[in-house]
Motif scaffolding. Structure first.
Motif, PDB file in Angstrom:
ATOM      1  N   ARG A  13       0.837  -1.203   0.000  1.00  0.00           N
ATOM      2  CA  ARG A  13       0.000   0.000   0.000  1.00  0.00           C
ATOM      3  C   ARG A  13       0.875   1.258   0.000  1.00  0.00           C
ATOM      4  O   ARG A  13       0.607   2.201  -0.747  1.00  0.00           O
ATOM      5  CB  ARG A  13      -0.941   0.010   1.204  1.00  0.00           C
ATOM      6  CG  ARG A  13      -1.930   1.164   1.152  1.00  0.00           C
ATOM      7  CD  ARG A  13      -2.932   1.170   2.296  1.00  0.00           C
ATOM      8  NE  ARG A  13      -3.672  -0.077   2.344  1.00  0.00           N
ATOM      9  CZ  ARG A  13      -3.634  -0.917   3.389  1.00  0.00           C
ATOM     10  NH1 ARG A  13      -2.914  -0.655   4.444  1.00  0.00           N
ATOM     11  NH2 ARG A  13      -4.343  -2.023   3.369  1.00  0.00           N
ATOM     12  N   LEU A  14       1.930   1.272   0.808  1.00  0.00           N
ATOM     13  CA  LEU A  14       2.829   2.420   0.854  1.00  0.00           C
ATOM     14  C   LEU A  14       3.476   2.639  -0.516  1.00  0.00           C
ATOM     15  O   LEU A  14       3.548   3.764  -1.008  1.00  0.00           O
ATOM     16  CB  LEU A  14       3.897   2.218   1.929  1.00  0.00           C
ATOM     17  CG  LEU A  14       4.800   3.414   2.198  1.00  0.00           C
ATOM     18  CD1 LEU A  14       4.008   4.549   2.825  1.00  0.00           C
ATOM     19  CD2 LEU A  14       5.953   3.008   3.113  1.00  0.00           C
ATOM     20  N   GLN A  17       0.845   3.987  -2.882  1.00  0.00           N
ATOM     21  CA  GLN A  17       0.529   5.377  -2.563  1.00  0.00           C
ATOM     22  C   GLN A  17       1.646   6.310  -3.033  1.00  0.00           C
ATOM     23  O   GLN A  17       1.382   7.424  -3.480  1.00  0.00           O
ATOM     24  CB  GLN A  17       0.271   5.536  -1.069  1.00  0.00           C
ATOM     25  CG  GLN A  17      -1.061   4.936  -0.662  1.00  0.00           C
ATOM     26  CD  GLN A  17      -1.264   4.917   0.838  1.00  0.00           C
ATOM     27  OE1 GLN A  17      -0.326   4.884   1.620  1.00  0.00           O
ATOM     28  NE2 GLN A  17      -2.532   4.916   1.237  1.00  0.00           N
ATOM     29  N   ALA A  20       1.173   6.483  -6.862  1.00  0.00           N
ATOM     30  CA  ALA A  20      -0.020   7.293  -7.183  1.00  0.00           C
ATOM     31  C   ALA A  20       0.225   8.766  -6.877  1.00  0.00           C
ATOM     32  O   ALA A  20      -0.149   9.643  -7.672  1.00  0.00           O
ATOM     33  CB  ALA A  20      -1.228   6.777  -6.402  1.00  0.00           C
ATOM     34  N   GLY A  21       0.856   9.055  -5.755  1.00  0.00           N
ATOM     35  CA  GLY A  21       1.162  10.445  -5.411  1.00  0.00           C
ATOM     36  C   GLY A  21       2.072  11.088  -6.428  1.00  0.00           C
ATOM     37  O   GLY A  21       1.886  12.247  -6.817  1.00  0.00           O
ATOM     38  N   ILE A  90       7.443   9.517  -0.168  1.00  0.00           N
ATOM     39  CA  ILE A  90       6.624   8.778   0.793  1.00  0.00           C
ATOM     40  C   ILE A  90       7.484   7.884   1.685  1.00  0.00           C
ATOM     41  O   ILE A  90       7.224   7.740   2.876  1.00  0.00           O
ATOM     42  CB  ILE A  90       5.482   8.012   0.082  1.00  0.00           C
ATOM     43  CG1 ILE A  90       4.296   7.885   1.023  1.00  0.00           C
ATOM     44  CG2 ILE A  90       5.928   6.672  -0.448  1.00  0.00           C
ATOM     45  CD1 ILE A  90       2.983   7.700   0.327  1.00  0.00           C
ATOM     46  N   TYR A 157      -1.415  15.325  -1.305  1.00  0.00           N
ATOM     47  CA  TYR A 157      -1.864  13.959  -1.585  1.00  0.00           C
ATOM     48  C   TYR A 157      -1.656  13.072  -0.348  1.00  0.00           C
ATOM     49  O   TYR A 157      -2.563  12.350   0.066  1.00  0.00           O
ATOM     50  CB  TYR A 157      -1.118  13.385  -2.792  1.00  0.00           C
ATOM     51  CG  TYR A 157      -1.353  11.908  -2.971  1.00  0.00           C
ATOM     52  CD1 TYR A 157      -2.501  11.450  -3.602  1.00  0.00           C
ATOM     53  CD2 TYR A 157      -0.451  10.972  -2.473  1.00  0.00           C
ATOM     54  CE1 TYR A 157      -2.743  10.086  -3.743  1.00  0.00           C
ATOM     55  CE2 TYR A 157      -0.679   9.612  -2.612  1.00  0.00           C
ATOM     56  CZ  TYR A 157      -1.828   9.174  -3.241  1.00  0.00           C
ATOM     57  OH  TYR A 157      -2.066   7.838  -3.356  1.00  0.00           O
ATOM     58  N   VAL A 158      -0.472  13.147   0.233  1.00  0.00           N
ATOM     59  CA  VAL A 158      -0.177  12.316   1.405  1.00  0.00           C
ATOM     60  C   VAL A 158      -1.103  12.689   2.561  1.00  0.00           C
ATOM     61  O   VAL A 158      -1.566  11.819   3.292  1.00  0.00           O
ATOM     62  CB  VAL A 158       1.309  12.425   1.820  1.00  0.00           C
ATOM     63  CG1 VAL A 158       1.568  11.704   3.138  1.00  0.00           C
ATOM     64  CG2 VAL A 158       2.207  11.852   0.724  1.00  0.00           C
ATOM     65  N   VAL A 161      -4.355  10.717   1.830  1.00  0.00           N
ATOM     66  CA  VAL A 161      -4.337   9.254   1.920  1.00  0.00           C
ATOM     67  C   VAL A 161      -3.775   8.740   3.234  1.00  0.00           C
ATOM     68  O   VAL A 161      -4.010   7.582   3.581  1.00  0.00           O
ATOM     69  CB  VAL A 161      -3.590   8.590   0.737  1.00  0.00           C
ATOM     70  CG1 VAL A 161      -4.231   8.959  -0.581  1.00  0.00           C
ATOM     71  CG2 VAL A 161      -2.113   8.910   0.755  1.00  0.00           C
ATOM     72  N   PRO A 163      -0.737   7.472   4.630  1.00  0.00           N
ATOM     73  CA  PRO A 163      -0.223   6.108   4.493  1.00  0.00           C
ATOM     74  C   PRO A 163      -0.311   5.322   5.794  1.00  0.00           C
ATOM     75  O   PRO A 163      -0.069   5.854   6.868  1.00  0.00           O
ATOM     76  CB  PRO A 163       1.239   6.327   4.082  1.00  0.00           C
ATOM     77  CG  PRO A 163       1.226   7.659   3.418  1.00  0.00           C
ATOM     78  CD  PRO A 163       0.205   8.470   4.171  1.00  0.00           C
ATOM     79  N   SER A 182      -8.020  -1.346   7.405  1.00  0.00           N
ATOM     80  CA  SER A 182      -7.527  -0.095   6.830  1.00  0.00           C
ATOM     81  C   SER A 182      -8.681   0.837   6.560  1.00  0.00           C
ATOM     82  O   SER A 182      -9.756   0.403   6.190  1.00  0.00           O
ATOM     83  CB  SER A 182      -6.785  -0.393   5.514  1.00  0.00           C
ATOM     84  OG  SER A 182      -6.475   0.800   4.854  1.00  0.00           O
ATOM     85  N   SER A 184      -8.175   3.328   4.352  1.00  0.00           N
ATOM     86  CA  SER A 184      -7.897   3.960   3.051  1.00  0.00           C
ATOM     87  C   SER A 184      -8.330   3.111   1.912  1.00  0.00           C
ATOM     88  O   SER A 184      -8.667   2.006   1.998  1.00  0.00           O
ATOM     89  CB  SER A 184      -6.416   4.294   2.906  1.00  0.00           C
ATOM     90  OG  SER A 184      -5.639   3.147   3.024  1.00  0.00           O
TER      91      SER A 184
END
Length: 184
Positions: A13-14, A17, A20-21, A90, A157-158, A161, A163, A182, A184
């Protein structure tokens, strides 16, 4: 679900993310660069030609070089670099336990990251490796765009979401959060 799957999920997921970020911030940044170029009296697709010149060489900047080729290569290179920068950001946040920071702090971290990208890429690396990058307007296309249209955007963004990496670490250390859950 076995324990290994639960432990791997936050890492995946991290990673996603970060990618995506980087993509989201990269798209916003590219559009801002092209709009800034027009406002500065330069060609709309100039930034994509410039980025394409990393792979194609300085001839990609010539008006006689096929725009479609330069723009496609520029877009591909830009998105790859944006994903890499998103991952770096991230993972840096996760490493210093700041991925769950308050929005204002994440916006500042993102802006500082964008500023650092401009300094490293344009002021240190470009003069040696890609001198064509020194010809851009270093305030608007450099400092301003990198700090606010990439950096601040990835920080935003972060903040949206948040993380789950740090939450997963607390879980594995015996925290009270429910593993595998989760928001998210």
């Amino acid at each position: 679900m076995n324990q290994k799957t639960i432990e791997q999920k936050p890492k995946v997921r991290l990673f996603l993310q970060g990618v995506a970020g980087g993509i989201i911030s990269g798209i916003i940044f590219a559009m801002a660069e092209m709009i800034l170029n027009v406002l500065l009296g330069k060609p709309f697709f100039g930034p994509l030609r410039l980025i394409g010149s990393i792979v194609l060489g300085q001839q990609a900047l010539a008006p006689t070089y096929p725009l479609v080729s330069a723009a496609i290569v520029g877009l591909i290179v830009h998105m790859i670099m944006s994903m890499i920068f998103g991952l770096i950001f991230i993972y840096l946040l996760a490493a210093v336990k700041q991925a769950q920071a308050l929005t204002g702090r994440l916006l500042v971290y993102g802006s500082l990251f964008g500023l650092a990208l401009w300094v490293v890429n344009f002021l240190i690396l470009a003069p040696v490796l890609f001198p064509q990058f020194t010809m851009v307007n270093q305030f608007w296309n450099g400092f301003f765009a990198h700090t606010f249209f990439f950096g601040m955007m990835i920080g935003g963004y972060v903040s949206i979401v948040k993380p789950q990496h740090e939450i997963a670490e607390k879980q594995s250390e015996g925290g009270t959060a429910v593993q595998g859950h989760s928001h998210s």
